[in-house]
Design an enzyme around this catalytic site. Structure first.
Site, PDB file in Angstrom:
ATOM      1  N   LYS A 101     -13.095  -4.246  -4.988  1.00 20.71           N
ATOM      2  CA  LYS A 101     -13.598  -2.806  -5.406  1.00 20.71           C
ATOM      3  C   LYS A 101     -12.664  -2.116  -6.287  1.00 20.71           C
ATOM      4  O   LYS A 101     -12.811  -1.535  -6.978  1.00 20.71           O
ATOM      5  CB  LYS A 101     -13.934  -2.153  -4.044  1.00 20.71           C
ATOM      6  CG  LYS A 101     -14.923  -2.739  -3.394  1.00 20.71           C
ATOM      7  CD  LYS A 101     -14.922  -2.175  -1.857  1.00 20.71           C
ATOM      8  CE  LYS A 101     -16.059  -2.786  -0.756  1.00 20.71           C
ATOM      9  NZ  LYS A 101     -15.881  -2.321   0.586  1.00 20.71           N
ATOM     10  N   LYS A 130      -9.081 -12.182  -7.964  1.00 24.16           N
ATOM     11  CA  LYS A 130     -10.254 -12.224  -7.087  1.00 24.16           C
ATOM     12  C   LYS A 130     -11.167 -10.958  -7.314  1.00 24.16           C
ATOM     13  O   LYS A 130     -10.750  -9.898  -7.757  1.00 24.16           O
ATOM     14  CB  LYS A 130     -10.045 -12.386  -5.791  1.00 24.16           C
ATOM     15  CG  LYS A 130      -9.552 -11.382  -4.862  1.00 24.16           C
ATOM     16  CD  LYS A 130      -9.364 -11.498  -3.432  1.00 24.16           C
ATOM     17  CE  LYS A 130      -8.771 -10.476  -2.789  1.00 24.16           C
ATOM     18  NZ  LYS A 130      -8.684 -10.677  -1.283  1.00 24.16           N
ATOM     19  N   LYS A 152       0.779  -1.202   0.228  1.00 28.33           N
ATOM     20  CA  LYS A 152      -0.013   0.038   0.031  1.00 28.33           C
ATOM     21  C   LYS A 152       0.707   1.220   0.096  1.00 28.33           C
ATOM     22  O   LYS A 152       0.575   2.199  -0.481  1.00 28.33           O
ATOM     23  CB  LYS A 152      -0.929  -0.008   1.114  1.00 28.33           C
ATOM     24  CG  LYS A 152      -2.089  -1.046   1.114  1.00 28.33           C
ATOM     25  CD  LYS A 152      -2.945  -1.077   2.322  1.00 28.33           C
ATOM     26  CE  LYS A 152      -3.917  -2.272   2.256  1.00 28.33           C
ATOM     27  NZ  LYS A 152      -4.830  -2.474   3.298  1.00 28.33           N
TER      28      LYS A 152
END
Length: 353
Positions: free
Chosen positions: A221, A218, A114
């Protein structure tokens, strides 16, 4: 006295829930609430690591709460609450950070991934260079401290409720192991037996990986490959009809390509077994028609999502009911959290005169 094991899980308030959330979490939550002492929360504090728009964050919290309820979580059976409605979490987050090392936080895989995204570095760069990259970044591309201490906050969510079981996906397993480590460290340092070490929990089923519509990976969002639980019928059908497949099998019994296998996996979750088998057979004998397959898949997904969508809109429009559920959940969650926090304060020497 309630002698059931405590199960806790939360979902970040970053947008509407999708099929992956439903089959990976919500449908299991609905089963768990009958057999365990369950706490399910909306993680709005965790969502702050990405500096969301305040109004959007507030709406996301209400949307996810309504989706929890629409999916079948019963506020009379389980405690449903908003993370920030339990201020004890924030105080214990500060206290537990005194026993967490910067190095172990910097080494977490999710932080490095991240941090690179926030700095616009992509996946490139050696792991041992991430600290230099963060320190050397300009102020317009900073990595906030909340992202670094995300595992501490997650640990507090779990430990403050003394949860025994925590359903987490593969990407959160490292964080759960850190929670266990922090619990052991705290207990050992102060010579107490305050925190149980939580274990991963899948409610007796194998882990479900729900694929997206883009042919790889997978459903998520951020990937833009989702079927949302509240998608209107027209929108949902359009998404499924546009899903990625392949050119079709060229010879009998050839291996099924990943994009088609993904759609068959979605069918295994939503369709009757004989329907799934018929399309597997059709691929094997080269007679498969993807248009028909997608129409069938859309129809079967709608059987799952339509009742949820309809209940969602009813709940979302009932502000009084939503407020009542939130207040009730906060009271329950705070009662337990306040007791744990007081124990932590006493153990650490922060006592009243």
């Amino acid at each position: 006295m309630n002698d059931k094991e405590v199960v806790l899980s939360g979902i970040r308030a970053t947008g509407n829930l999708h099929l992956g959330n439903y089959y990976g979490a919500l449908s299991k939550f609905v089963k768990m609430q009958n057999d365990y002492d369950c706490l399910f929360f909306i993680a709005d504090l965790h969502a702050l690591t990405t500096n969301p728009d305040p109004d959007a964050l507030h709406e996301n919290v209400k949307n996810i709460l309504a989706e929890y309820l629409a999916a079948g979580i019963d506020p009379e059976k389980a405690t449903i609450f908003v993370q920030s409605d339990v201020p004890e979490i924030s105080e214990m987050y500060l206290l537990l950070n005194m026993h967490v090392g910067i190095g172990e936080l910097l080494r977490t895989a999710s932080f490095k991934d991240k941090a690179r995204k926030q700095l616009g570095l992509g996946a490139a760069g050696a792991d041992d260079d991430i600290e230099k990259q963060i320190i050397g970044s300009d102020t317009n591309k900073r990595v906030n401290a909340g992202l670094l201490t995300y595992p501490t906050l997650m640990a507090v969510d779990i430990l403050i409720q003394k949860a025994h079981k925590v359903p987490v996906g593969k990407d959160q397993e490292q964080h759960l192991e850190l929670t266990r480590r922090f619990a052991r460290r705290f207990n050992s340092f102060y010579g107490v037996d305050l925190f149980p070490e939580p274990e991963n929990f899948n409610f007796g089923d194998h882990a479900v990986k729900v694929p997206g519509l883009d042919g790889s990976g997978k459903m998520g969002k951020s990937e833009g490959n989702c079927v949302y639980l509240i998608d209107e019928e027209k929108v949902l059908r359009k998404k499924v009809m546009r899903s990625v497949t392949d050119e079709g099998p060229k010879e009998p019994n050839q291996p099924i390509s990943q994009p088609v296998e993904n759609l068959l996996t979605l069918m295994e979750l939503t369709s009757a077994p004989e329907i799934v088998q018929s399309y597997r057979d059709a691929y094997a004998d080269c007679s498969i028609r993807y248009g028909d397959m997608k129409k069938q898949l859309a129809e079967d997904i709608l059987k799952v999502t339509t009742p949820i969508r309809e209940r969602y809109h009813d709940i979302r429009n009932d502000e009084a009911y939503i407020s009542r559920v939130v207040r009730q959940g906060a009271e329950r969650a705070r009662e337990r959290a306040a007791k744990t926090l007081e124990e932590v304060r006493q153990v650490m020497g922060i006592r009243k005169f």
